[in-house]
Design a protein around this motif. Structure first.
Motif: not given
Length: 434
Positions: A319, A321, A324-325, A360, A364, A416, A419-422
């Motif tokens: 993934s 996720v 991105l972190l 991805y 973004q 953050l 990164a995760f809320i498009s």
């Protein structure tokens, strides 16, 4: 291993006091020789390749945006912006801090440069904040952090640089899409800054100014309206399809110059050589970093290390996720030690293929990277805005940095979220493509 050694070598050379551009150039030359690529024909073609990297039409907007920022600072535009914001917000808890933040947000929509925003508002706002009992270190931290919105809120020089690094037409990233992608996260950071500043000022019992009657507010608005037209020209022209980013920057620079000459009457003909000189100097510094970073990037690509790194990461993480972190953490840490432009030039060739491997959005990714890199302007030891405000006020850099910690946490939080809320970064570009 080679890529890791090159990064460590750049950091080592930076620590001994060599500039960012020269550090990358020295390490790149060393790696080039070690790879056996330094033939006479290759060495002769390198300057042409570096020149081609900085001669693209997209990058022509950077000198104009810098020129616009210098005209605004010399013309006194920031004074009217802060005056209007103070008249509307100064009577609230944290009102002057909020006025400074809002002024920085508006200035960010004009110049796109963190240092220009911080310097322009800092010279006006800090003295007013000190008169009403604000601690100087808090005032400096607030403006230093708010100046960091310059690379996020459109127009953004960082976004322009990101777009210039995408050579693959299949990616399909435009400067306008990147600008629109940064708008909502930039405003969100500003709102969170205002919320924190209000809470902190009430807790510390900083002073407030007397409420300003509506008639007086309208007078301040009348004085600031000409300055407020600047972001309308830049953003409205671009998003309305009237200008390209370069044309919008040129028109806005001319508009800022005319305001300074005829409206504010603070810019004289004798001031032009100095304004053009500092613009040319800043532009040359940025372009030199881009040129040497392109050489660094070329050496990396010749080793095929970025492709191997992407394949290795994809094989380990199923993934995006955790990836991105790691990206956000890397950029925040690197921003403590390196200039943001150099970091962008080094990491884009690695992170873009990585994002593509996970399907991805590149828009973004650009927004996440710009926010993460903006943290670097308020984190020591490099933190540019810390030194800008320190030079203006004489406040110690580390005292400003300590007060800036909550602002750093806010920016990381929004990175953050983006990164995760498009929709935060893709909603407005999506409207433009409808």
């Amino acid at each position: 291993m080679i890529m890791f050694v090159m990064f460590i070598a750049v950091l080592a050379v930076l620590f001994i006091g060599v500039s960012t551009a020269c550090s990358m150039a020295l390490v790149s030359v060393g790696a080039y020789f070690s790879l056996g690529e330094a033939t006479m024909s290759n060495m002769m073609s390198l300057p042409q390749g570096m020149f081609n990297q900085v001669s693209g039409i997209t990058l022509m907007s950077i000198p104009f945006f810098l020129l616009m920022g210098n005209f605004m600072n010399a013309g006194g535009i920031s004074q009217d912006l802060f005056g209007f914001a103070r008249a509307c917000l100064g009577h609230r808890w944290g009102g002057l801090a909020n006025a400074a933040i809002v002024s920085c947000m508006v200035m960010s929509a004009m110049s796109g440069s963190a240092a220009a925003v911080a310097a322009g508002i800092g010279m006006i706002a800090i003295s007013e904040m000190r008169k009403t009992g604000y601690e100087q270190s808090f005032s400096c931290a607030t403006i230093a952090a708010s100046g960091g919105l310059g690379p996020i809120i459109p127009p953004s020089i960082t976004m322009i640089l990101f777009a210039s690094m995408i050579s693959d037409p299949k990616v399909g990233v435009s400067v306008n899409d990147l600008f629109m992608g940064g708008a909502i996260p930039g405003v969100l950071i500003g709102i969170m800054f205002i919320t924190y500043a209000s809470f902190a000022c009430k807790k510390r019992n900083f002073g407030k100014v007397s409420p300003v009657p509506m008639k007086e507010r309208l007078r301040y608005f009348g004085k600031a309206i000409w300055a407020l037209f600047t972001p309308v020209i830049v953003l409205g022209g671009m998003f309305g399809g009237l200008f390209t980013a370069t044309e919008a920057a040129a028109v806005a620079a001319l508009y800022a110059a005319l305001l300074g000459i005829f409206k504010y009457r603070k810019i004289k003909l004798k001031d032009f050589p100095h304004i053009f000189w500092i613009t040319a100097k800043s532009s040359a510094q940025i372009m030199f970093v881009i040129a040497t970073a392109s050489f660094f990037q070329y050496v990396l690509l010749r080793t095929r290390i970025p492709q191997q790194a992407v394949n290795a990461i994809v094989s380990v993480f199923g993934s995006i996720v955790p990836v991105l972190l790691i990206i956000i953490l890397m950029l925040v840490i690197m921003g403590c030690f390196m200039e943001g432009t150099a970091i962008l030039m080094i990491t884009v060739p690695i992170f873009v293929p990585l994002a593509q491997a996970y399907n991805y959005s590149i828009i973004q990714l650009a927004v996440v990277m710009c926010i993460s890199l903006s943290v670097g302007v308020i984190t020591p030891p490099v933190g540019l805005n810390l030194y800008v405000l320190s030079s203006i006020t004489g406040e110690k850099v580390m005292r400003i940095a300590k007060e800036a910690v909550p602002f750093v946490l806010i920016m990381i939080t929004v990175a953050l979220l983006a990164a995760f809320i498009s929709p935060l970064s893709l909603f407005l570009p999506g409207l433009g493509s409808v």
